[in-house]
Design a protein around this motif. Structure first.
Motif, PDB file in Angstrom:
ATOM      1  N   LYS A 103       0.844  -1.186   0.000  1.00  0.00           N
ATOM      2  CA  LYS A 103       0.000   0.000   0.000  1.00  0.00           C
ATOM      3  C   LYS A 103       0.884   1.242   0.000  1.00  0.00           C
ATOM      4  O   LYS A 103       1.797   1.360   0.821  1.00  0.00           O
ATOM      5  N   LYS A 104       0.633   2.151  -0.902  1.00  0.00           N
ATOM      6  CA  LYS A 104       1.420   3.375  -0.961  1.00  0.00           C
ATOM      7  C   LYS A 104       1.061   4.285   0.208  1.00  0.00           C
ATOM      8  O   LYS A 104      -0.064   4.256   0.718  1.00  0.00           O
ATOM      9  N   VAL A 105       2.057   5.063   0.637  1.00  0.00           N
ATOM     10  CA  VAL A 105       1.840   5.987   1.741  1.00  0.00           C
ATOM     11  C   VAL A 105       2.444   7.331   1.394  1.00  0.00           C
ATOM     12  O   VAL A 105       3.277   7.453   0.489  1.00  0.00           O
ATOM     13  N   CYS A 106       2.018   8.348   2.126  1.00  0.00           N
ATOM     14  CA  CYS A 106       2.649   9.656   2.064  1.00  0.00           C
ATOM     15  C   CYS A 106       2.900  10.119   3.495  1.00  0.00           C
ATOM     16  O   CYS A 106       1.969  10.197   4.297  1.00  0.00           O
ATOM     17  N   HIS A 107       4.176  10.384   3.803  1.00  0.00           N
ATOM     18  CA  HIS A 107       4.550  10.902   5.116  1.00  0.00           C
ATOM     19  C   HIS A 107       5.184  12.271   4.946  1.00  0.00           C
ATOM     20  O   HIS A 107       6.019  12.476   4.063  1.00  0.00           O
ATOM     21  N   ILE A 108       4.800  13.183   5.821  1.00  0.00           N
ATOM     22  CA  ILE A 108       5.417  14.508   5.844  1.00  0.00           C
ATOM     23  C   ILE A 108       5.835  14.824   7.271  1.00  0.00           C
ATOM     24  O   ILE A 108       5.166  14.423   8.228  1.00  0.00           O
ATOM     25  N   CYS A 109       6.964  15.521   7.409  1.00  0.00           N
ATOM     26  CA  CYS A 109       7.380  16.031   8.712  1.00  0.00           C
ATOM     27  C   CYS A 109       7.101  17.523   8.775  1.00  0.00           C
ATOM     28  O   CYS A 109       7.281  18.242   7.785  1.00  0.00           O
ATOM     29  N   LEU A 110       6.673  17.971   9.941  1.00  0.00           N
ATOM     30  CA  LEU A 110       6.391  19.380  10.176  1.00  0.00           C
ATOM     31  C   LEU A 110       7.337  19.888  11.256  1.00  0.00           C
ATOM     32  O   LEU A 110       7.462  19.282  12.324  1.00  0.00           O
ATOM     33  N   VAL A 111       8.001  21.004  10.960  1.00  0.00           N
ATOM     34  CA  VAL A 111       8.914  21.637  11.911  1.00  0.00           C
ATOM     35  C   VAL A 111       8.351  23.001  12.278  1.00  0.00           C
ATOM     36  O   VAL A 111       8.166  23.858  11.400  1.00  0.00           O
ATOM     37  N   ALA A 112       8.067  23.214  13.548  1.00  0.00           N
ATOM     38  CA  ALA A 112       7.507  24.497  13.983  1.00  0.00           C
ATOM     39  C   ALA A 112       8.569  25.587  13.864  1.00  0.00           C
ATOM     40  O   ALA A 112       9.673  25.454  14.399  1.00  0.00           O
ATOM     41  N   LYS A 113       8.238  26.673  13.176  1.00  0.00           N
ATOM     42  CA  LYS A 113       9.199  27.757  12.988  1.00  0.00           C
ATOM     43  C   LYS A 113       9.388  28.585  14.262  1.00  0.00           C
ATOM     44  O   LYS A 113      10.436  29.207  14.446  1.00  0.00           O
ATOM     45  N   ASP A 114       8.392  28.596  15.111  1.00  0.00           N
ATOM     46  CA  ASP A 114       8.407  29.377  16.349  1.00  0.00           C
ATOM     47  C   ASP A 114       8.409  28.417  17.535  1.00  0.00           C
ATOM     48  O   ASP A 114       7.581  27.501  17.601  1.00  0.00           O
ATOM     49  N   ARG A 115       9.287  28.610  18.480  1.00  0.00           N
ATOM     50  CA  ARG A 115       9.370  27.719  19.636  1.00  0.00           C
ATOM     51  C   ARG A 115       8.079  27.719  20.460  1.00  0.00           C
ATOM     52  O   ARG A 115       7.802  26.766  21.202  1.00  0.00           O
ATOM     53  N   ASN A 116       7.302  28.785  20.358  1.00  0.00           N
ATOM     54  CA  ASN A 116       6.057  28.875  21.122  1.00  0.00           C
ATOM     55  C   ASN A 116       4.875  28.223  20.417  1.00  0.00           C
ATOM     56  O   ASN A 116       3.766  28.213  20.949  1.00  0.00           O
ATOM     57  N   ASN A 117       5.108  27.692  19.236  1.00  0.00           N
ATOM     58  CA  ASN A 117       4.066  26.970  18.511  1.00  0.00           C
ATOM     59  C   ASN A 117       3.997  25.555  19.078  1.00  0.00           C
ATOM     60  O   ASN A 117       4.854  24.717  18.780  1.00  0.00           O
ATOM     61  N   ILE A 118       2.981  25.274  19.882  1.00  0.00           N
ATOM     62  CA  ILE A 118       2.882  23.977  20.553  1.00  0.00           C
ATOM     63  C   ILE A 118       1.551  23.283  20.265  1.00  0.00           C
ATOM     64  O   ILE A 118       1.241  22.254  20.876  1.00  0.00           O
ATOM     65  N   LEU A 119       0.751  23.820  19.334  1.00  0.00           N
ATOM     66  CA  LEU A 119      -0.573  23.267  19.062  1.00  0.00           C
ATOM     67  C   LEU A 119      -0.498  22.141  18.029  1.00  0.00           C
ATOM     68  O   LEU A 119       0.117  22.284  16.971  1.00  0.00           O
ATOM     69  N   GLN A 120      -1.127  21.017  18.339  1.00  0.00           N
ATOM     70  CA  GLN A 120      -1.157  19.868  17.452  1.00  0.00           C
ATOM     71  C   GLN A 120      -1.773  20.251  16.105  1.00  0.00           C
ATOM     72  O   GLN A 120      -2.900  20.725  16.042  1.00  0.00           O
ATOM     73  N   PRO A 121      -1.051  20.042  14.987  1.00  0.00           N
ATOM     74  CA  PRO A 121      -1.611  20.364  13.673  1.00  0.00           C
ATOM     75  C   PRO A 121      -2.452  19.210  13.121  1.00  0.00           C
ATOM     76  O   PRO A 121      -2.254  18.047  13.478  1.00  0.00           O
ATOM     77  N   CYS A 122      -3.427  19.558  12.277  1.00  0.00           N
ATOM     78  CA  CYS A 122      -4.241  18.558  11.561  1.00  0.00           C
ATOM     79  C   CYS A 122      -4.818  17.522  12.523  1.00  0.00           C
ATOM     80  O   CYS A 122      -4.748  16.308  12.292  1.00  0.00           O
ATOM     81  N   PHE A 123      -5.423  17.997  13.609  1.00  0.00           N
ATOM     82  CA  PHE A 123      -5.854  17.119  14.697  1.00  0.00           C
ATOM     83  C   PHE A 123      -7.256  16.579  14.471  1.00  0.00           C
ATOM     84  O   PHE A 123      -8.142  17.260  13.964  1.00  0.00           O
ATOM     85  N   HIS A 124      -7.471  15.328  14.890  1.00  0.00           N
ATOM     86  CA  HIS A 124      -8.796  14.717  14.906  1.00  0.00           C
ATOM     87  C   HIS A 124      -9.045  14.178  16.313  1.00  0.00           C
ATOM     88  O   HIS A 124      -8.244  13.419  16.859  1.00  0.00           O
ATOM     89  N   ARG A 125     -10.156  14.580  16.904  1.00  0.00           N
ATOM     90  CA  ARG A 125     -10.424  14.267  18.311  1.00  0.00           C
ATOM     91  C   ARG A 125     -10.529  12.783  18.606  1.00  0.00           C
ATOM     92  O   ARG A 125     -10.306  12.333  19.734  1.00  0.00           O
TER      93      ARG A 125
END
Length: 357
Positions: free
Chosen positions: A88-110
């Motif tokens: 099965k093909k996959v796509c993975h991406i890494c996200l690096v926060a540009k600001d140290r104060n950025n602590i909120l989970q991105p693309c979140f699903h409850r």
């Protein structure tokens, strides 16, 4: 006029060794964040971006004067079926926060439906913006592009990971929009037996007109101890240039492309660029004005000039010898170029594409 592309090291400027793709015991890695810091610092690293799967867990407690822990996470989507004889093909991406104060989970699903069951126990360590709706994902071009768009909007530097392991061809990853960088090499995948070197993937994107960078990473999980032939640490790193080692200084240089990357097969050291600059007031033997690229390096076997045209050039040493500098004449029809170093062990260093206008 002289245009500096990679500045020389000096009292007010340095290059800092970084692993931008790293897994700890908070997801499927085998070392704690603290152990990773200790072991990587012993190999000369100053920066780790902790990119545990699906859980955006910052580590400000690890930051100090000589070490920066970048806030990061790896997100993925997978196909629900596969062609006969294929995975099965996959796509993975890494996200690096540009600001140290950025602590909120991105693309979140409850429901945490994208978080693997074996590391859901750490889901209480993330911080969520409750005002945002659940972010739905699937394995499609539109979904991946929505993830990248949302991540960039939320202040992240986005990398596209291990295209060979993912089994995504250019017809797929070439349709993803907005990525900041692609992994030129992924050492963990190489240790597993994949030919995870992506020069052709990078050039495919450049020739499509996408202005992206290239990085080398470990993607380490540390199932084997350091020194083991299958250890997946210290084989790919990114040298980030900055006036000093600070969180936002490092991420600003990432965003601006002020770095080069090295693939070194677990030795933790490969060839180095010492400086790169362009002189558009140079002259040829006939006294005509031309543009030239000047490169200074550590001792290497060859220096390759790779432009957008079919006019690559190489400066090379005789067998048993080495070179430390070269210059190349730029043709008027060349819009961009990149440089590749190869040392006597076959280890390589890569610049990003430099645009001439």
């Amino acid at each position: 006029m002289k245009h500096i592309l990679l500045p020389e090291r000096g009292d007010s400027f340095g290059y800092y060794k970084a692993n931008l793709h790293c897994h700890s015991t908070l997801s499927d890695g085998h070392k704690t964040p603290e152990e990773l810091k200790k072991d990587y610092m012993s190999k000369g690293y100053s920066v780790i971006c902790y990119t545990d799967h699906e859980l955006f867990i910052p580590h400000p407690e690890l930051c100090e004067e000589s070490f920066i822990a970048l806030n990061g996470v790896e997100l993925g989507v997978a196909a629900t079926s596969a062609d006969s004889g294929e995975s099965k093909k996959v796509c993975h991406i890494c996200l690096v926060a540009k600001d140290r104060n950025n602590i909120l989970q991105p693309c979140f699903h409850r429901s945490l439906k994208y978080v693997g069951s074996k590391y859901r126990m750490n889901a209480d360590k993330i911080t969520v913006d409750e005002s945002k709706p659940d972010f739905e994902r699937d394995y499609s071009k539109s979904s991946v592009n929505a993830m990248i768009k949302e991540a960039r909007k939320s202040g992240f530097f986005v990398t596209y990971n291990h295209p060979v392991w993912s089994e995504e061809g250019y017809t797929q990853f070439g349709e993803y929009e907005g990525m900041d960088a692609i992994e030129m090499s992924n050492y963990s995948c190489m240790v597993e037996g994949y030919d995870e070197t992506a020069s052709h993937c990078y050039e495919d994107l450049l020739r499509q007109g996408k202005k992206v960078y290239c990085i080398c990473t470990d993607d380490n999980h540390n199932a084997h101890p350091d020194g083991h032939p299958l250890s997946d640490s210290y084989g790919g790193y990114t040298m980030i240039g900055a006036p000093f080692l600070g969180y936002e200084e490092i991420t600003a240089s990432l965003e601006g492309g002020l770095f080069y990357s090295v693939a070194c097969d677990g030795d933790s050291s490969g060839p180095d660029f010492l400086s790169v600059f362009i002189d558009d007031d140079a002259e040829n033997d006939r006294g005509e004005r031309i543009t030239k690229v000047y490169v200074k390096t550590s001792a290497v076997r060859s220096i390759d000039y790779c432009p957008c045209t079919r006019s690559n050039k190489r400066a090379a040493a005789f067998r048993g010898e080495s070179i430390t500098e070269a210059s190349f004449t730029v043709r008027p029809d060349e819009k961009w170029f990149r440089l590749v170093l190869t040392d006597d062990r076959g280890y390589k260093a890569y610049t990003n594409a430099f645009y001439l206008k």
